[in-house]
Motif scaffolding. Sequence first.
Motif, PDB file in Angstrom:
ATOM      1  N   GLY A 125       0.530  -1.325  -0.118  1.00 47.07           N
ATOM      2  CA  GLY A 125      -0.122  -0.051  -0.198  1.00 47.07           C
ATOM      3  C   GLY A 125       1.034   1.359  -0.096  1.00 47.07           C
ATOM      4  N   THR A 126       0.168   2.432  -0.272  1.00 47.55           N
ATOM      5  CA  THR A 126       1.050   3.855  -0.441  1.00 47.55           C
ATOM      6  C   THR A 126       1.579   4.181   0.746  1.00 47.55           C
ATOM      7  OG1 THR A 126      -1.065   4.905  -0.026  1.00 47.55           O
ATOM      8  CG2 THR A 126      -0.259   4.351  -2.473  1.00 47.55           C
ATOM      9  N   ARG A 127       0.974   3.880   1.975  1.00 50.78           N
ATOM     10  CA  ARG A 127       1.295   4.140   3.189  1.00 50.78           C
ATOM     11  C   ARG A 127       1.833   2.954   4.119  1.00 50.78           C
ATOM     12  NH1 ARG A 127      -3.189   7.161   2.353  1.00 50.78           N
ATOM     13  NH2 ARG A 127      -4.489   5.778   3.798  1.00 50.78           N
ATOM     14  N   GLY A 128       2.192   1.817   3.205  1.00 54.01           N
ATOM     15  CA  GLY A 128       2.750   0.814   4.039  1.00 54.01           C
ATOM     16  C   GLY A 128       1.514  -0.194   4.151  1.00 54.01           C
ATOM     17  N   SER A 129       0.166   0.042   3.996  1.00 53.94           N
ATOM     18  CA  SER A 129      -0.663  -0.576   4.089  1.00 53.94           C
ATOM     19  C   SER A 129      -1.994  -0.002   3.434  1.00 53.94           C
ATOM     20  CB  SER A 129      -1.362  -0.611   5.651  1.00 53.94           C
ATOM     21  OG  SER A 129      -1.564   0.459   6.163  1.00 53.94           O
ATOM     22  N   PHE A 130      -2.869  -1.000   2.907  1.00 54.73           N
ATOM     23  CA  PHE A 130      -4.015  -0.760   2.254  1.00 54.73           C
ATOM     24  C   PHE A 130      -5.294  -0.238   3.254  1.00 54.73           C
ATOM     25  CE2 PHE A 130      -1.708  -3.297  -0.691  1.00 54.73           C
ATOM     26  CZ  PHE A 130      -1.881  -2.563  -1.738  1.00 54.73           C
ATOM     27  N   ASP A 131      -6.099   0.635   2.942  1.00 53.88           N
ATOM     28  CA  ASP A 131      -7.116   1.069   3.404  1.00 53.88           C
ATOM     29  C   ASP A 131      -8.135  -0.179   3.122  1.00 53.88           C
ATOM     30  OD1 ASP A 131      -6.267   3.408   4.666  1.00 53.88           O
ATOM     31  OD2 ASP A 131      -7.009   4.706   2.886  1.00 53.88           O
ATOM     32  N   PRO A 132      -9.108  -0.415   4.127  1.00 57.87           N
ATOM     33  CA  PRO A 132     -10.151  -1.623   3.735  1.00 57.87           C
ATOM     34  C   PRO A 132     -10.969  -1.125   2.567  1.00 57.87           C
ATOM     35  CG  PRO A 132      -9.961  -1.423   6.201  1.00 57.87           C
ATOM     36  CD  PRO A 132      -9.265  -0.281   5.358  1.00 57.87           C
ATOM     37  N   GLY A 133     -11.176  -2.176   1.660  1.00 60.78           N
ATOM     38  CA  GLY A 133     -12.209  -1.784   0.788  1.00 60.78           C
ATOM     39  C   GLY A 133     -11.690  -2.663  -0.654  1.00 60.78           C
ATOM     40  N   PHE A 134     -12.036  -2.141  -1.856  1.00 56.87           N
ATOM     41  CA  PHE A 134     -11.701  -3.059  -3.028  1.00 56.87           C
ATOM     42  C   PHE A 134     -10.986  -2.407  -4.263  1.00 56.87           C
ATOM     43  CE2 PHE A 134     -15.900  -4.511  -1.694  1.00 56.87           C
ATOM     44  CZ  PHE A 134     -15.876  -6.026  -1.586  1.00 56.87           C
ATOM     45  N   TYR A 135     -10.263  -3.173  -4.538  1.00 59.26           N
ATOM     46  CA  TYR A 135      -9.000  -2.533  -5.382  1.00 59.26           C
ATOM     47  C   TYR A 135      -8.917  -3.416  -6.800  1.00 59.26           C
ATOM     48  CZ  TYR A 135      -7.126  -0.255  -1.227  1.00 59.26           C
ATOM     49  OH  TYR A 135      -6.979   0.469  -0.216  1.00 59.26           O
ATOM     50  N   SER A 136      -8.841  -2.568  -7.724  1.00 55.81           N
ATOM     51  CA  SER A 136      -8.679  -3.116  -8.932  1.00 55.81           C
ATOM     52  C   SER A 136      -7.080  -3.315  -9.480  1.00 55.81           C
ATOM     53  CB  SER A 136      -9.515  -2.449 -10.108  1.00 55.81           C
ATOM     54  OG  SER A 136      -9.370  -3.097 -11.324  1.00 55.81           O
ATOM     55  N   VAL A 137      -6.641  -4.207 -10.031  1.00 59.25           N
ATOM     56  CA  VAL A 137      -5.305  -4.149 -10.281  1.00 59.25           C
ATOM     57  C   VAL A 137      -5.371  -4.437 -11.843  1.00 59.25           C
ATOM     58  CG1 VAL A 137      -2.931  -5.177 -10.232  1.00 59.25           C
ATOM     59  CG2 VAL A 137      -4.485  -4.930  -8.238  1.00 59.25           C
ATOM     60  N   GLU A 138      -4.703  -3.700 -12.621  1.00 58.06           N
ATOM     61  CA  GLU A 138      -4.709  -3.822 -14.214  1.00 58.06           C
ATOM     62  C   GLU A 138      -3.459  -4.096 -14.874  1.00 58.06           C
ATOM     63  OE1 GLU A 138      -7.336  -1.427 -16.690  1.00 58.06           O
ATOM     64  OE2 GLU A 138      -5.613  -0.750 -17.177  1.00 58.06           O
ATOM     65  N   ALA A 139      -3.124  -4.986 -15.565  1.00 63.60           N
ATOM     66  CA  ALA A 139      -1.959  -5.198 -16.207  1.00 63.60           C
ATOM     67  C   ALA A 139      -1.870  -5.020 -17.563  1.00 63.60           C
ATOM     68  CB  ALA A 139      -1.220  -6.822 -15.965  1.00 63.60           C
ATOM     69  N   SER A 140      -0.896  -4.127 -18.425  1.00 59.63           N
ATOM     70  CA  SER A 140      -0.919  -3.896 -19.723  1.00 59.63           C
ATOM     71  C   SER A 140       0.389  -3.960 -20.110  1.00 59.63           C
ATOM     72  CB  SER A 140      -1.570  -2.557 -19.848  1.00 59.63           C
ATOM     73  OG  SER A 140      -0.659  -1.391 -19.099  1.00 59.63           O
ATOM     74  N   HIS A 141       0.530  -4.082 -21.585  1.00 57.77           N
ATOM     75  CA  HIS A 141       1.919  -4.115 -22.289  1.00 57.77           C
ATOM     76  C   HIS A 141       1.725  -3.539 -23.594  1.00 57.77           C
ATOM     77  CE1 HIS A 141       5.255  -6.212 -23.992  1.00 57.77           C
ATOM     78  NE2 HIS A 141       5.766  -5.981 -22.954  1.00 57.77           N
ATOM     79  N   SER A 142       2.570  -3.089 -23.864  1.00 55.35           N
ATOM     80  CA  SER A 142       2.720  -2.261 -25.342  1.00 55.35           C
ATOM     81  C   SER A 142       2.667  -2.970 -26.575  1.00 55.35           C
ATOM     82  CB  SER A 142       4.305  -1.670 -25.589  1.00 55.35           C
ATOM     83  OG  SER A 142       5.215  -2.705 -25.536  1.00 55.35           O
ATOM     84  N   SER A 143       2.706  -4.563 -26.328  1.00 55.40           N
ATOM     85  CA  SER A 143       2.703  -5.420 -27.691  1.00 55.40           C
ATOM     86  C   SER A 143       0.988  -5.799 -27.785  1.00 55.40           C
ATOM     87  CB  SER A 143       3.314  -6.942 -27.119  1.00 55.40           C
ATOM     88  OG  SER A 143       2.963  -7.496 -26.208  1.00 55.40           O
ATOM     89  N   THR A 144      -0.050  -5.325 -26.728  1.00 55.03           N
ATOM     90  CA  THR A 144      -1.184  -5.616 -26.805  1.00 55.03           C
ATOM     91  C   THR A 144      -2.272  -4.381 -26.376  1.00 55.03           C
ATOM     92  OG1 THR A 144      -2.853  -7.115 -26.176  1.00 55.03           O
ATOM     93  CG2 THR A 144      -1.574  -6.913 -24.704  1.00 55.03           C
ATOM     94  N   THR A 145      -3.458  -4.280 -27.050  1.00 56.79           N
ATOM     95  CA  THR A 145      -4.211  -3.170 -26.788  1.00 56.79           C
ATOM     96  C   THR A 145      -5.249  -3.733 -25.506  1.00 56.79           C
ATOM     97  OG1 THR A 145      -5.871  -4.035 -28.541  1.00 56.79           O
ATOM     98  CG2 THR A 145      -4.302  -2.292 -28.963  1.00 56.79           C
ATOM     99  N   GLU A 146      -5.009  -5.239 -25.123  1.00 57.46           N
ATOM    100  CA  GLU A 146      -5.885  -5.640 -24.364  1.00 57.46           C
ATOM    101  C   GLU A 146      -5.157  -5.533 -22.998  1.00 57.46           C
ATOM    102  OE1 GLU A 146      -7.577  -9.380 -25.002  1.00 57.46           O
ATOM    103  OE2 GLU A 146      -7.959  -8.964 -27.096  1.00 57.46           O
ATOM    104  N   THR A 147      -5.994  -5.534 -21.946  1.00 56.56           N
ATOM    105  CA  THR A 147      -5.508  -5.398 -20.573  1.00 56.56           C
ATOM    106  C   THR A 147      -6.056  -6.846 -19.690  1.00 56.56           C
ATOM    107  OG1 THR A 147      -7.323  -4.045 -19.554  1.00 56.56           O
ATOM    108  CG2 THR A 147      -5.308  -3.048 -20.508  1.00 56.56           C
ATOM    109  N   ALA A 148      -5.315  -6.954 -18.652  1.00 57.70           N
ATOM    110  CA  ALA A 148      -5.964  -8.140 -17.652  1.00 57.70           C
ATOM    111  C   ALA A 148      -6.071  -7.510 -16.408  1.00 57.70           C
ATOM    112  CB  ALA A 148      -4.979  -9.324 -17.819  1.00 57.70           C
TER     113      ALA A 148
END
Length: 130
Positions: A90-113
Motif C-alpha cells: 500500500g502507498t502508506r505501508g498498508s491498504f485501507d479496507p475496500g476493493f482494489y482493481s489491479v490492471e496489467a498492460s503491455h505495449s505489445s497488446t491493446t488488451e489488458t488483464a
Amino acid sequence: MTKINSFNLFLMSIVSVLLFSSYIIPVFAITLETSSLSYGSADRMFLKGTIDPENKFYEPVILNVFNNGEKIIQMQSDIVENSFTALITGTRGSFDPGFYSVEASHSSTTETASVLIAVVERDNSSGDYP
C-alpha cells in the motif's frame, strides 16, 4: 483455355494476402492472477501473469492499482520466460479496507488483464479475517 488478365491476378494476390495474414501477424495476450482474492490491510498483494507470445523487445508490463476509480499505484514488472510477478505494498505501508482493481498492460497488446481484490481489516487477536 482461360486467360487471366492483370486485374484478376491483382485480386487473387490481395485475397491470398488477406487469407494468410492472420498466420503472419502474431496475436498477443496478457493474463493476471492473484494468490488470494482477499488480503489484510497490512498484507502485500502477490500477483503473477503471463504475456504470450514472449515479448522479444523486453519491455516491462505496467501494473496499475485503482481504488474507487482513482489510480493510486503504478509499477513495472520485467518479463522472464513469458511470465511476470509483482509484490504490491500500500502507498502508506498498508491498504485501507475496500476493493482494489489491479490492471496489467503491455505495449505489445491493446488488451489488458485485471483482477478485483478485497482488503479487509485483520482481527489481530485470532490472526483470521473477520
